[in-house]
Design a protein around this motif. Structure first.
Motif, short mmCIF file in Angstrom:
data_model
loop_
_atom_site.label_atom_id
_atom_site.label_comp_id
_atom_site.label_asym_id
_atom_site.label_seq_id
_atom_site.Cartn_x
_atom_site.Cartn_y
_atom_site.Cartn_z
N ALA A 56 -5.76 1.10 5.40
CA ALA A 56 -5.21 -0.24 5.18
C ALA A 56 -4.80 -0.89 6.49
O ALA A 56 -5.02 -2.09 6.70
N LEU A 57 -4.21 -0.11 7.38
CA LEU A 57 -3.80 -0.64 8.68
C LEU A 57 -5.01 -1.09 9.49
O LEU A 57 -5.01 -2.17 10.09
N VAL A 68 1.15 -7.00 9.48
CA VAL A 68 1.45 -5.74 8.80
C VAL A 68 2.88 -5.31 9.09
O VAL A 68 3.31 -5.24 10.25
N GLY A 92 -3.01 4.68 3.79
CA GLY A 92 -2.23 3.81 4.66
C GLY A 92 -2.93 3.54 5.98
O GLY A 92 -2.93 2.40 6.48
N TYR A 121 2.26 -4.63 3.42
CA TYR A 121 3.34 -3.67 3.65
C TYR A 121 2.80 -2.28 3.34
O TYR A 121 2.36 -2.01 2.21
N ILE A 122 2.83 -1.39 4.34
CA ILE A 122 2.32 -0.02 4.18
C ILE A 122 3.52 0.92 4.14
O ILE A 122 4.27 1.04 5.11
N VAL A 182 0.85 -1.18 0.00
CA VAL A 182 0.00 0.00 0.00
C VAL A 182 0.89 1.24 0.00
O VAL A 182 1.74 1.40 0.88
N THR A 183 0.68 2.11 -0.97
CA THR A 183 1.54 3.29 -1.07
C THR A 183 0.79 4.45 -1.70
O THR A 183 -0.09 4.25 -2.54
N GLU A 208 2.15 6.88 5.32
CA GLU A 208 1.26 7.00 6.48
C GLU A 208 0.09 7.94 6.24
O GLU A 208 -0.43 8.54 7.17
N SER A 234 5.43 -1.93 8.15
CA SER A 234 5.38 -0.57 7.64
C SER A 234 6.80 -0.09 7.36
O SER A 234 7.77 -0.63 7.89
N CYS A 257 1.74 -1.55 13.94
CA CYS A 257 2.22 -2.53 12.96
C CYS A 257 3.08 -3.59 13.66
O CYS A 257 3.58 -3.37 14.76
#
Length: 413
Positions: A126-127, A137, A123, A115-116, A22-23, A119, A139, A172
């Protein structure tokens, strides 16, 4: 001998993962985070893992890209989510919360790990979804957003921004930092479960062999002096006034020296007006960027806001000596007097600026030593292979998946 079949021999020799990344930034956007993530995805697919990339929609790019697994080492799908332009950062997008979509996607096709990398609102959503679904997770601490506040006149917000970042990362299973120094600093600020994942450089792309005599001659404009280079965003947090001040100090001793600035950003117009003799090339990518590095003679990088600074090792791989503060990538890889110069960083702007300018003047006293420094820099960079970085990332994903399964045996069912 036992007549039982050897079931061990039929077990797969390795475990293949489904990883959701996730970005809020992704190629073709040009920045260190997008570049790093693209290399991680490429490397993970090369090792047989399935990667799903979730990022804000970029104008002109498809909403969803699903790659045929038969064409690749491993499948990948790239999904675009709602986003907005990021003020002051042309070309970048801010992802919006997307909890419902993520929950639906991850319930139907559950990733082994998430993987985030950023922030932002995307993000954070997603978390939340990953925590509710029990998906492990990781990060990444890719950007010093807490440190940026002082460059935009709101330094008083730094403790608040840091607290928000700390709360996010501490939810995370692990936070990845690019250097041990940064990992230590984060731990001192209360960040938990921080591990180091280094950065790599493509030494085939970034190489002295990319040097362009045409470009070098064009920049020199008939002079005989060296080319001094800066590559990066032209923005307040990059300490650009110090780039110019250090160059002027060097120019006092080498009058024909020229300064080339590669990149774009909100500070460009003011810099061009104030310094019309400097060369502004705009943003460069791919082979053109590699040629710009290799066609210069010295690299200046006075930024202190970097978590790493990929441009430092790209310059080294291109055979350039580097002048930078003793932080981030320079602390890890630049050796003063051997591959450039590291300037001690005290945190006092006046002291640090004076030391950086002095170091530039000292380098100008012996430009004949730059070639040898550049060769040492290249040698150091050749040891920074992305293969090792991807292996570290794979290990992290495997570790948090194992920890999650150990904590919840029913997950194996």
């Amino acid at each position: 001998m036992s007549s039982q079949p050897n079931t061990e021999s039929r077990r797969p020799s390795r475990i293949y993962l489904k990883v959701a990344l996730v970005t809020e930034t992704w190629p073709p956007e040009v920045n260190g985070v997008a570049h790093t993530l693209a290399r991680l995805v490429e490397g993970m697919r090369g090792r047989g893992h399935h990667v799903q990339v979730l990022r804000p929609h970029q104008p002109g790019n498809p909403q969803v890209i699903v790659v045929d697994p038969a064409e690749l080492d491993a499948p990948m799908d790239e999904r675009a989510l709602p986003g907005l332009p990021l003020p002051g950062y042309s070309g970048l997008r801010l992802g919006l919360p997307a909890g419902r979509r993520l929950k639906a996607w991850w319930t139907e096709d559950r990733p082994d790990a998430v993987y985030i990398a950023t922030e932002g609102p995307l993000g954070h959503s997603a978390l939340r979804v990953a925590r509710r679904l029990g998906i492990p997770v990781a990060s990444g601490f890719h950007t010093h957003f807490d440190g940026y506040a002082r460059y935009y006149g709101v330094g008083w917000l730094t403790p608040l921004v840091r607290a928000v970042l700390r709360r996010f990362h501490n939810r995370c299973d692990v936070t990845l930092a690019p250097t041990q120094v940064l990992a230590t600093h984060l731990a001192e600020y209360g960040f938990e479960r921080v591990r180091v994942m280094a950065r790599g450089v493509d030494t085939r792309r970034f190489s002295p062999a990319r040097r362009s005599s045409r470009l070098h001659k064009q920049w020199r404009a008939g002079g005989a002096g060296p080319i001094v280079l800066y590559v990066g965003r032209l923005a307040p947090e990059k300490n650009l006034d110090l780039v110019v001040e250090a160059f002027r100090s060097l120019q006092d001793r080498l009058p024909d020296a020229r300064l080339v600035l590669v990149g774009d950003g909100p500070s460009r117009v003011a810099l061009q007006r104030a310094h019309p003799d400097l060369i502004f090339t705009g943003q460069q990518v791919g082979q053109a960027l590699a040629q710009h590095y290799a066609s210069a003679d010295l690299f200046l990088f006075p930024s202190t806001s970097e978590t790493f600074g990929n441009v430092v090792i790209e310059a080294m791989a291109s055979g350039l000596p580097v002048l930078a503060f003793d932080t981030a990538a320079a602390h890890e890889h630049v050796l003063s007097g051997v591959s450039g110069a590291r300037v001690p960083y005290t945190g006092d702007p006046n002291t640090d600026a004076a030391a950086f300018v002095t170091a530039a003047a000292e380098l100008a006293q012996a430009p004949e030593a730059w070639d040898e420094m550049g060769r040492y820099a290249r040698t150091r960079a050749r040891g920074l292979d992305w293969v090792e970085v991807v292996a570290q990332f794979e290990t992290v994903c495997m570790d948090i998946l194992k920890e999650a399964r150990d904590a919840s045996p029913a997950m194996d069912g």
